[in-house]
Design a protein around this motif. Structure first.
Motif, PDB file in Angstrom:
ATOM      1  N   ILE A  52       0.827  -1.197   0.000  1.00 44.97           N
ATOM      2  CA  ILE A  52       0.000   0.000   0.000  1.00 44.97           C
ATOM      3  C   ILE A  52       0.869   1.259   0.000  1.00 44.97           C
ATOM      4  CG2 ILE A  52      -1.622   1.348   1.391  1.00 44.97           C
ATOM      5  CD1 ILE A  52      -3.052  -0.871   0.148  1.00 44.97           C
ATOM      6  N   PHE A  53       1.867   1.271   0.851  1.00 41.51           N
ATOM      7  CA  PHE A  53       2.745   2.435   0.904  1.00 41.51           C
ATOM      8  C   PHE A  53       3.481   2.633  -0.414  1.00 41.51           C
ATOM      9  CE2 PHE A  53       3.665   4.142   5.362  1.00 41.51           C
ATOM     10  CZ  PHE A  53       2.347   3.979   5.748  1.00 41.51           C
ATOM     11  N   ASP A  55       2.488   1.772  -3.340  1.00 37.80           N
ATOM     12  CA  ASP A  55       1.562   2.320  -4.328  1.00 37.80           C
ATOM     13  C   ASP A  55       1.237   3.781  -4.023  1.00 37.80           C
ATOM     14  OD1 ASP A  55      -0.365   1.692  -6.622  1.00 37.80           O
ATOM     15  OD2 ASP A  55      -1.694   2.608  -5.128  1.00 37.80           O
ATOM     16  N   PHE A  56       1.093   4.086  -2.767  1.00 38.26           N
ATOM     17  CA  PHE A  56       0.847   5.475  -2.384  1.00 38.26           C
ATOM     18  C   PHE A  56       1.968   6.369  -2.914  1.00 38.26           C
ATOM     19  CE2 PHE A  56       1.197   9.210   0.217  1.00 38.26           C
ATOM     20  CZ  PHE A  56      -0.100   9.575   0.527  1.00 38.26           C
ATOM     21  N   LYS A 139      -4.652  14.834  -2.461  1.00 43.15           N
ATOM     22  CA  LYS A 139      -5.899  14.130  -2.155  1.00 43.15           C
ATOM     23  C   LYS A 139      -6.533  13.615  -3.424  1.00 43.15           C
ATOM     24  CE  LYS A 139      -7.668  16.959   1.582  1.00 43.15           C
ATOM     25  NZ  LYS A 139      -8.921  17.418   2.224  1.00 43.15           N
ATOM     26  N   VAL A 142      -4.535  10.619  -4.724  1.00 41.33           N
ATOM     27  CA  VAL A 142      -4.740   9.451  -3.870  1.00 41.33           C
ATOM     28  C   VAL A 142      -6.118   8.857  -4.105  1.00 41.33           C
ATOM     29  CG1 VAL A 142      -4.983   8.668  -1.493  1.00 41.33           C
ATOM     30  CG2 VAL A 142      -3.107  10.183  -2.118  1.00 41.33           C
ATOM     31  N   HIS A 146      -4.994   5.771  -6.062  1.00 36.94           N
ATOM     32  CA  HIS A 146      -4.671   4.820  -5.005  1.00 36.94           C
ATOM     33  C   HIS A 146      -5.921   4.147  -4.435  1.00 36.94           C
ATOM     34  CE1 HIS A 146      -2.330   3.154  -1.744  1.00 36.94           C
ATOM     35  NE2 HIS A 146      -3.084   3.756  -0.860  1.00 36.94           N
ATOM     36  N   GLU A 147      -6.763   4.937  -3.823  1.00 38.68           N
ATOM     37  CA  GLU A 147      -7.940   4.350  -3.174  1.00 38.68           C
ATOM     38  C   GLU A 147      -8.887   3.745  -4.203  1.00 38.68           C
ATOM     39  OE1 GLU A 147      -8.177   4.032   0.066  1.00 38.68           O
ATOM     40  OE2 GLU A 147      -6.825   5.539   0.892  1.00 38.68           O
ATOM     41  N   ARG A 149      -8.072   2.201  -6.837  1.00 39.69           N
ATOM     42  CA  ARG A 149      -7.553   0.887  -7.194  1.00 39.69           C
ATOM     43  C   ARG A 149      -7.918  -0.142  -6.131  1.00 39.69           C
ATOM     44  NH1 ARG A 149      -1.522  -0.200  -7.698  1.00 39.69           N
ATOM     45  NH2 ARG A 149      -1.477  -2.412  -8.282  1.00 39.69           N
ATOM     46  N   LEU A 150      -7.871   0.306  -4.903  1.00 48.24           N
ATOM     47  CA  LEU A 150      -8.242  -0.585  -3.815  1.00 48.24           C
ATOM     48  C   LEU A 150      -9.720  -0.951  -3.885  1.00 48.24           C
ATOM     49  CD1 LEU A 150      -6.215   0.857  -0.862  1.00 48.24           C
ATOM     50  CD2 LEU A 150      -6.443  -1.576  -1.429  1.00 48.24           C
ATOM     51  N   LEU A 153     -10.152  -3.488  -6.405  1.00 54.65           N
ATOM     52  CA  LEU A 153      -9.647  -4.816  -6.027  1.00 54.65           C
ATOM     53  C   LEU A 153     -10.551  -5.513  -5.023  1.00 54.65           C
ATOM     54  CD1 LEU A 153      -7.335  -6.897  -6.155  1.00 54.65           C
ATOM     55  CD2 LEU A 153      -6.211  -5.639  -4.308  1.00 54.65           C
TER      56      LEU A 153
ATOM     57  N   GLU B  36     -10.435  13.123   7.290  1.00 51.36           N
ATOM     58  CA  GLU B  36     -10.402  12.130   6.213  1.00 51.36           C
ATOM     59  C   GLU B  36      -9.272  11.124   6.350  1.00 51.36           C
ATOM     60  OE1 GLU B  36     -10.622  13.945   2.265  1.00 51.36           O
ATOM     61  OE2 GLU B  36     -11.021  15.837   3.282  1.00 51.36           O
ATOM     62  N   HIS B  40      -8.275   6.750   5.063  1.00 51.48           N
ATOM     63  CA  HIS B  40      -7.190   6.276   4.204  1.00 51.48           C
ATOM     64  C   HIS B  40      -6.659   4.941   4.709  1.00 51.48           C
ATOM     65  CE1 HIS B  40      -6.488   9.649   1.399  1.00 51.48           C
ATOM     66  NE2 HIS B  40      -7.095  10.349   2.337  1.00 51.48           N
ATOM     67  N   LEU B  41      -6.702   3.988   3.822  1.00 51.95           N
ATOM     68  CA  LEU B  41      -6.331   2.642   4.212  1.00 51.95           C
ATOM     69  C   LEU B  41      -4.889   2.562   4.696  1.00 51.95           C
ATOM     70  CD1 LEU B  41      -8.017   0.144   4.256  1.00 51.95           C
ATOM     71  CD2 LEU B  41      -6.797  -0.660   2.256  1.00 51.95           C
ATOM     72  N   GLY B  42      -4.003   3.269   4.032  1.00 54.13           N
ATOM     73  CA  GLY B  42      -2.601   3.213   4.417  1.00 54.13           C
ATOM     74  C   GLY B  42      -2.388   3.620   5.858  1.00 54.13           C
ATOM     75  N   LEU B  45      -3.814   0.953   8.142  1.00 54.00           N
ATOM     76  CA  LEU B  45      -2.989  -0.241   7.993  1.00 54.00           C
ATOM     77  C   LEU B  45      -1.721  -0.126   8.835  1.00 54.00           C
ATOM     78  CD1 LEU B  45      -3.311  -2.806   6.480  1.00 54.00           C
ATOM     79  CD2 LEU B  45      -2.516  -1.684   4.414  1.00 54.00           C
ATOM     80  N   THR B 168      -4.910 -10.670  -0.303  1.00 54.15           N
ATOM     81  CA  THR B 168      -5.243 -10.200  -1.650  1.00 54.15           C
ATOM     82  C   THR B 168      -4.437  -8.959  -2.008  1.00 54.15           C
ATOM     83  OG1 THR B 168      -7.503 -11.040  -1.469  1.00 54.15           O
ATOM     84  CG2 THR B 168      -7.088  -9.356  -3.144  1.00 54.15           C
ATOM     85  N   ILE B 169      -4.416  -8.026  -1.097  1.00 53.33           N
ATOM     86  CA  ILE B 169      -3.657  -6.802  -1.346  1.00 53.33           C
ATOM     87  C   ILE B 169      -2.183  -7.115  -1.562  1.00 53.33           C
ATOM     88  CG2 ILE B 169      -2.831  -4.666  -0.297  1.00 53.33           C
ATOM     89  CD1 ILE B 169      -5.554  -4.422   1.066  1.00 53.33           C
ATOM     90  N   PHE B 173      -1.812  -6.323  -5.483  1.00 54.92           N
ATOM     91  CA  PHE B 173      -1.695  -4.878  -5.595  1.00 54.92           C
ATOM     92  C   PHE B 173      -0.384  -4.454  -6.240  1.00 54.92           C
ATOM     93  CE2 PHE B 173      -2.364  -0.508  -3.865  1.00 54.92           C
ATOM     94  CZ  PHE B 173      -3.621  -0.348  -4.391  1.00 54.92           C
TER      95      PHE B 173
END
Lengths: 173, 173
Positions: A52-53, A55-56, A139, A142, A146-147, A149-150, A153, B36, B40-42, B45, B168-169, B173
DNA sequence: GGGACTTGATTATAATTCATAACCGTTATA
DNA sequence: TATAACGGTTATGAATTATAATCAAGTCCC
């Protein structure tokens, strides 16, 4: 657990004709078994977090922002008028380490330290106009790359469930 | 994102009688808003991952194993006869960094490097008896304390769903 | 008012983690 | 056999995380 950024290149080295093997049924060097490791949440968590990081970073590369920097800008935007200690603490950054980080952001004119008139020890942190602009662009990137894409998925519902569970762990564990 | 090990001690400093405030309605320094950021997933996570690792460390403290070391022992157990590169790669550890790590495990007699007779460059890695014993104890501790606590917090079904999504991620990803 | 104490920001510094390049001995290959 | 590739290692650097100490400014209390 381990799990560095380095890609776990397992790729069984493209089948070559053969290899000299001791004698008995050649083992043909297949992919390794993770076994129970894949059942351990910590392992999965770490690997997912790295992805995740990564990709971020990619998504927001044009703005040259790390996840940590992004989180600071977000927090400053939402909480104007706070000092360094407050911002650092809510992000889990140790104050001494926050100094250099702020130096970086301030030198790029993304935020500024303003000596508080109430308490002249403390530095009130504010986003600059440029900081607000960069944050806005970040923002958008992202969200769009990023988000999105998640979401693609996992699906929106799953993504929300995932987020909720992670928040639970972070809060209650 | 940020998020060091340091606890995000926000605690609004136990209500003291009062404080001098500029004039207008005292703001009373309340907790900061993540805004917000919490979406954010990151961010979620990373925070969850730190908590999990922290707890892992605690649970397995009597054995003095880090998550990384644990993952190596697990992998050696499941994949005997592999060399350093193979093990390091599947865990995403860079080979140079794996050397010191193995030195540590080997000096504690948890595993051993054996020069391969096939290819005298490579070191076959094996768990020692002590390594197997320590791993067995570690697995018990992790299952009984660490993963059990997670199950309690999330429920088995959610825990499984979480694990699946993280996998999965990590994979896609 | 003045000394003791606390607090916010900072410096210095160390430990850990992550990453890259170069090297040595061994193996494969042309 | 010379050359290239590979496995493990060393050396080294950048980044991240952590602790103690310092300095200035504020609070407390006699």
């Amino acid at each position: 657990m381990t799990v560095s950024k380095a890609a776990p290149i397992n790729a069984a080295k493209a089948s070559r004709p053969a290899r000299k093997e001791p004698a008995a049924a050649a083992v043909e060097s297949t992919a390794l078994q993770l076994g129970e490791l894949s059942e351990h949440l910590g392992y999965a968590l770490k690997r997912a977090q790295l992805k995740i990081f990564e990709d971020f970073l990619r998504c927001v590369a044009p703005l040259q922002l790390t996840p940590a920097q992004f989180s600071v800008l977000m927090l400053l935007d939402k909480n104007p008028g706070r000092n360094q200690t407050e911002i650092a603490n809510t992000l889990g950054i140790l104050r001494p380490n926050f100094v250099a980080m702020l130096d970086g952001l301030e030198s790029r004119d993304l935020c500024a330290r303003i000596r508080s008139t109430n308490d002249r020890r403390s530095h009130i942190l504010v986003l600059t106009d440029k900081g607000r602009a960069v944050l806005a662009r970040a923002k958008k990137l992202v969200a769009a790359k990023h988000e999105a894409r998640l979401n693609e998925l996992l699906g929106p519902a799953n993504r929300a469930a995932l987020l909720a569970m992670l928040a639970t762990i972070a809060k209650e564990f």
